[in-house]
Structure formats: C-alpha cells, structure tokens
Design a protein around this motif. Structure first.
Motif, PDB file in Angstrom:
ATOM      1  N   GLY A  23      13.340 -16.255 -17.902  1.00  0.00           N
ATOM      2  CA  GLY A  23      13.734 -16.408 -16.507  1.00  0.00           C
ATOM      3  C   GLY A  23      15.031 -15.701 -16.181  1.00  0.00           C
ATOM      4  N   ALA A  24      15.781 -15.312 -17.198  1.00  0.00           N
ATOM      5  CA  ALA A  24      17.069 -14.635 -16.987  1.00  0.00           C
ATOM      6  C   ALA A  24      17.001 -13.197 -17.502  1.00  0.00           C
ATOM      7  N   PRO A  25      17.809 -12.304 -16.959  1.00  0.00           N
ATOM      8  CA  PRO A  25      18.657 -12.468 -15.765  1.00  0.00           C
ATOM      9  C   PRO A  25      17.857 -12.318 -14.466  1.00  0.00           C
ATOM     10  N   PHE A  58      13.836 -21.530 -22.287  1.00  0.00           N
ATOM     11  CA  PHE A  58      13.984 -21.166 -20.877  1.00  0.00           C
ATOM     12  C   PHE A  58      15.464 -21.123 -20.520  1.00  0.00           C
ATOM     13  N   ASP A  59      15.802 -20.276 -19.562  1.00  0.00           N
ATOM     14  CA  ASP A  59      17.180 -20.274 -19.103  1.00  0.00           C
ATOM     15  C   ASP A  59      17.456 -21.513 -18.272  1.00  0.00           C
ATOM     16  N   PHE A  60      16.413 -22.074 -17.692  1.00  0.00           N
ATOM     17  CA  PHE A  60      16.516 -23.399 -17.076  1.00  0.00           C
ATOM     18  C   PHE A  60      15.155 -24.060 -17.078  1.00  0.00           C
ATOM     19  N   TRP A  61      15.148 -25.331 -17.415  1.00  0.00           N
ATOM     20  CA  TRP A  61      13.917 -26.103 -17.389  1.00  0.00           C
ATOM     21  C   TRP A  61      14.262 -27.550 -17.038  1.00  0.00           C
ATOM     22  N   ALA A  62      13.586 -28.100 -16.059  1.00  0.00           N
ATOM     23  CA  ALA A  62      13.740 -29.514 -15.720  1.00  0.00           C
ATOM     24  C   ALA A  62      12.403 -30.034 -15.235  1.00  0.00           C
ATOM     25  N   GLU A  63      12.055 -31.226 -15.663  1.00  0.00           N
ATOM     26  CA  GLU A  63      10.777 -31.819 -15.307  1.00  0.00           C
ATOM     27  C   GLU A  63      10.974 -32.966 -14.324  1.00  0.00           C
ATOM     28  N   TYR A  64      10.271 -32.872 -13.209  1.00  0.00           N
ATOM     29  CA  TYR A  64      10.121 -34.012 -12.312  1.00  0.00           C
ATOM     30  C   TYR A  64       8.862 -34.757 -12.763  1.00  0.00           C
ATOM     31  N   LYS A  65       8.567 -35.883 -12.142  1.00  0.00           N
ATOM     32  CA  LYS A  65       7.396 -36.647 -12.578  1.00  0.00           C
ATOM     33  C   LYS A  65       6.100 -35.876 -12.386  1.00  0.00           C
ATOM     34  N   THR A  66       6.023 -35.049 -11.327  1.00  0.00           N
ATOM     35  CA  THR A  66       4.782 -34.323 -11.043  1.00  0.00           C
ATOM     36  C   THR A  66       4.999 -32.819 -10.917  1.00  0.00           C
ATOM     37  N   VAL A  67       6.189 -32.330 -11.266  1.00  0.00           N
ATOM     38  CA  VAL A  67       6.518 -30.918 -11.054  1.00  0.00           C
ATOM     39  C   VAL A  67       7.264 -30.368 -12.267  1.00  0.00           C
ATOM     40  N   VAL A  68       6.917 -29.147 -12.670  1.00  0.00           N
ATOM     41  CA  VAL A  68       7.693 -28.406 -13.662  1.00  0.00           C
ATOM     42  C   VAL A  68       8.002 -27.033 -13.072  1.00  0.00           C
ATOM     43  N   PRO A  69       9.007 -26.319 -13.606  1.00  0.00           N
ATOM     44  CA  PRO A  69       9.362 -25.022 -13.030  1.00  0.00           C
ATOM     45  C   PRO A  69       8.214 -24.016 -13.062  1.00  0.00           C
ATOM     46  N   LYS A  70       8.161 -23.220 -12.040  1.00  0.00           N
ATOM     47  CA  LYS A  70       7.142 -22.185 -11.900  1.00  0.00           C
ATOM     48  C   LYS A  70       7.378 -21.071 -12.924  1.00  0.00           C
ATOM     49  N   GLY A  71       6.277 -20.491 -13.425  1.00  0.00           N
ATOM     50  CA  GLY A  71       6.387 -19.337 -14.309  1.00  0.00           C
ATOM     51  C   GLY A  71       6.126 -19.656 -15.765  1.00  0.00           C
ATOM     52  N   PHE A  72       6.365 -18.661 -16.631  1.00  0.00           N
ATOM     53  CA  PHE A  72       6.263 -18.779 -18.096  1.00  0.00           C
ATOM     54  C   PHE A  72       4.841 -19.082 -18.561  1.00  0.00           C
ATOM     55  N   THR A  73       3.863 -18.667 -17.757  1.00  0.00           N
ATOM     56  CA  THR A  73       2.466 -18.992 -18.044  1.00  0.00           C
ATOM     57  C   THR A  73       1.993 -18.394 -19.360  1.00  0.00           C
ATOM     58  N   ARG A  74       2.404 -17.173 -19.645  1.00  0.00           N
ATOM     59  CA  ARG A  74       1.957 -16.520 -20.890  1.00  0.00           C
ATOM     60  C   ARG A  74       2.465 -17.268 -22.116  1.00  0.00           C
ATOM     61  N   THR A  75       3.733 -17.678 -22.079  1.00  0.00           N
ATOM     62  CA  THR A  75       4.310 -18.408 -23.212  1.00  0.00           C
ATOM     63  C   THR A  75       3.657 -19.770 -23.379  1.00  0.00           C
ATOM     64  N   LEU A 168      19.748 -24.796  -7.608  1.00  0.00           N
ATOM     65  CA  LEU A 168      21.113 -25.193  -7.942  1.00  0.00           C
ATOM     66  C   LEU A 168      21.347 -25.107  -9.447  1.00  0.00           C
ATOM     67  N   ALA A 169      20.404 -25.634 -10.217  1.00  0.00           N
ATOM     68  CA  ALA A 169      20.559 -25.635 -11.670  1.00  0.00           C
ATOM     69  C   ALA A 169      20.517 -24.222 -12.233  1.00  0.00           C
ATOM     70  N   GLN A 170      19.673 -23.363 -11.685  1.00  0.00           N
ATOM     71  CA  GLN A 170      19.633 -21.972 -12.139  1.00  0.00           C
ATOM     72  C   GLN A 170      20.952 -21.266 -11.873  1.00  0.00           C
ATOM     73  N   HIS A 171      21.549 -21.549 -10.720  1.00  0.00           N
ATOM     74  CA  HIS A 171      22.847 -20.957 -10.387  1.00  0.00           C
ATOM     75  C   HIS A 171      23.911 -21.407 -11.390  1.00  0.00           C
ATOM     76  N   LEU A 172      23.957 -22.706 -11.678  1.00  0.00           N
ATOM     77  CA  LEU A 172      24.929 -23.219 -12.641  1.00  0.00           C
ATOM     78  C   LEU A 172      24.674 -22.674 -14.038  1.00  0.00           C
ATOM     79  N   SER A 173      23.413 -22.506 -14.385  1.00  0.00           N
ATOM     80  CA  SER A 173      23.051 -22.009 -15.707  1.00  0.00           C
ATOM     81  C   SER A 173      23.644 -20.639 -15.967  1.00  0.00           C
ATOM     82  N   VAL A 174      23.707 -19.818 -14.919  1.00  0.00           N
ATOM     83  CA  VAL A 174      24.235 -18.459 -15.058  1.00  0.00           C
ATOM     84  C   VAL A 174      25.745 -18.420 -14.878  1.00  0.00           C
ATOM     85  N   LYS A 175      26.265 -19.170 -13.899  1.00  0.00           N
ATOM     86  CA  LYS A 175      27.662 -19.044 -13.508  1.00  0.00           C
ATOM     87  C   LYS A 175      28.630 -19.894 -14.314  1.00  0.00           C
TER      88      LYS A 175
END
Length: 256
Positions: A23-25, A58-75, A168-175
């Motif tokens: 997911g980065a950069p 992942f450069d950022f990953w957080a799980e909600y009860k019914t949602v996970v971050p978009k992407g990384f399908t191949r992995t 927000l978390a992605q921004h903090l992850s980088v900055k």
C-alpha cells in the motif's frame, strides 16, 4: 512460554519474511512489489513446510467488525491457496498492522500472534516476533503502542467511518516517525542495536538457537554467542530478503 514443536520432513524448508508495507508509498508502486512477493510465495510453496510472516505485511491494516481495508487481493488470495493446500502460515502483527481481530484466522486459516513466541523445529529452538517495542529503547513508540492497543482507544476508532478512519491512519503511518520507523533505517552497530541487546538479555535465562525478527528493515545476521544467532529479515521494499531454515541451518537470501 511453551514452544510450538514442528517436525520438518526431509527436503522441506521453513521460510520467513517481513516488512512488505503493501500500500506504500503509492498504489502503483505497491502493486509492483506485491506481484514480486506473490511470485515468491508461488515459488516456495513447492517445498515449504511452513511460512512465517513477521509483520508489517501492510503499511496499514485495521479490521472493523464487517469491514477490512480495500486491496491486497493477490496476496490474500495466494495465502488462502497456500493454507488450503495444507501448508501452515503463521503471522506476527507488526506496528503497522496491529489491529487484527480475527480476519486472518477466519478467512485464511492463519494463526495471528501479538507477542513473540517460541518454536522448536526438529531440535532447533527459535524465538520469533516482529520486534517493535522490544529492548531498552523505542520508548516513544512503546507509549504510543499502549494507546493503540488500549481497548477503549480501539472502540473509539471503530466509531469512525472506515473511509475516515483508514485515511487518518494511513496518513499517520507515513508521517509519524514513531509509527513509520523511518528513524530505524540505519545499522547502529551491534552494541547499539536494541534488538541485539534484547536477545542477549533473553539468553541470560534460557538458550535459543535463533532469534528472528523484522521491523528494522535491515538484513542482519549477528552472532550473540557461539551457539546463538540474531537474524533480522530485512524488507520487501529495498532488499527483498527472506530467511530459510532447512532443518539444520538458517540462511538469509535475496529474491531476484
């Protein structure tokens, strides 16, 4: 701490990798690196007895009860294929993917560990973890990690809409360097490497043949004493390095 015992059949190997920061950069740059990693997973599944991923996949990953971050399908698809084939995969959360609450276990059949753990492969002992927050330093991050892992903080974060929370978390992850680890990118010398100091302290009470960590983004092999070695796995950003244990010896290698 009770070790997990595993027998490695003749001709099989155990593989270790960490710090992909998918997911980065940017999405485009990450996609190139992700395809290399998936190709590597496809190669090693032929003789893998087990695969250990030591965090910051992942450069950022957080799980909600019914949602996970978009992407990384191949992995994620490749990991599912590997575990479905009967090859165990073990995951240790890093400082960028702390917020795992069951998705890997339920969807991919991958055990997730939030602290270092001991394993015995044949008769060789391993102490394995991501490496963040260990040793005498990293004090600023240790304080921040307490906030991130606090149940009330996690509850508050889940009340943010995922589009807001993830951005927000992605921004903090980088900055934020306490999270991103930018300050840890240079070899400090054996006497100043806090993970080396941590391993030596652990050896005062119990022998382990290998200590294996990620987090530092540097491929390192350091003798702690004549019978024990510290290995840092490097990363899949600059070095594309990984470790292999064939039942007798452990070596660092580079993926081409």
């Amino acid at each position: 701490m009770t070790p997990l015992n595993m027998h490695i059949p003749e001709g099989k190997k155990i593989y270790f990798a960490s710090d992909n920061h998918l997911g980065a950069p940017t999405k485009e740059a990450s996609s190139i690196r992700e395809k290399k990693f998936v190709a590597w997973l496809d190669e090693i599944k032929e003789d893998a007895a087990a695969i250990f991923l030591l965090g910051d996949l992942f450069d950022f990953w957080a799980e909600y009860k019914t949602v996970v971050p978009k992407g990384f399908t191949r992995t994620l698809g490749k990991l599912a294929e590997i575990t479905d084939s009967g090859i165990p995969v073990y995951f240790f959360v890093g400082n960028h993917d702390l917020w795992m609450y069951g998705y890997f276990e339920e969807e991919l059949n991958i055990p997730v560990y939030h602290k270092p753990k001991e394993f015995t492969f044949n008769d060789t002992t391993f102490f394995i973890g991501h490496g963040d927050g260990l040793g005498p330093k990293d004090k600023g991050y240790k304080r921040m990690k307490k906030v991130f892992t606090n149940p009330f903080s996690q509850w508050l974060f889940r009340w943010l809409h995922p589009d807001i929370g993830v951005r927000l978390a992605q921004h903090l992850s980088v900055k934020n360097k306490l999270i991103s680890g930018d300050e840890d990118a240079k070899f400090l010398g054996e006497d100043n490497e806090w993970l080396v100091q941590y391993c030596k302290r652990k050896l005062e009470t119990k022998h382990r043949d290998y200590f294996v960590f990620g987090h530092r983004h540097l491929p390192l092999e350091i003798d702690l004493n004549p019978k024990s070695k510290y290995i840092n796995l490097g990363d899949w950003i600059v070095y594309y390095t990984y470790a292999v244990f064939d039942g007798k010896t452990m070596v660092l290698k580079k993926h081409h």
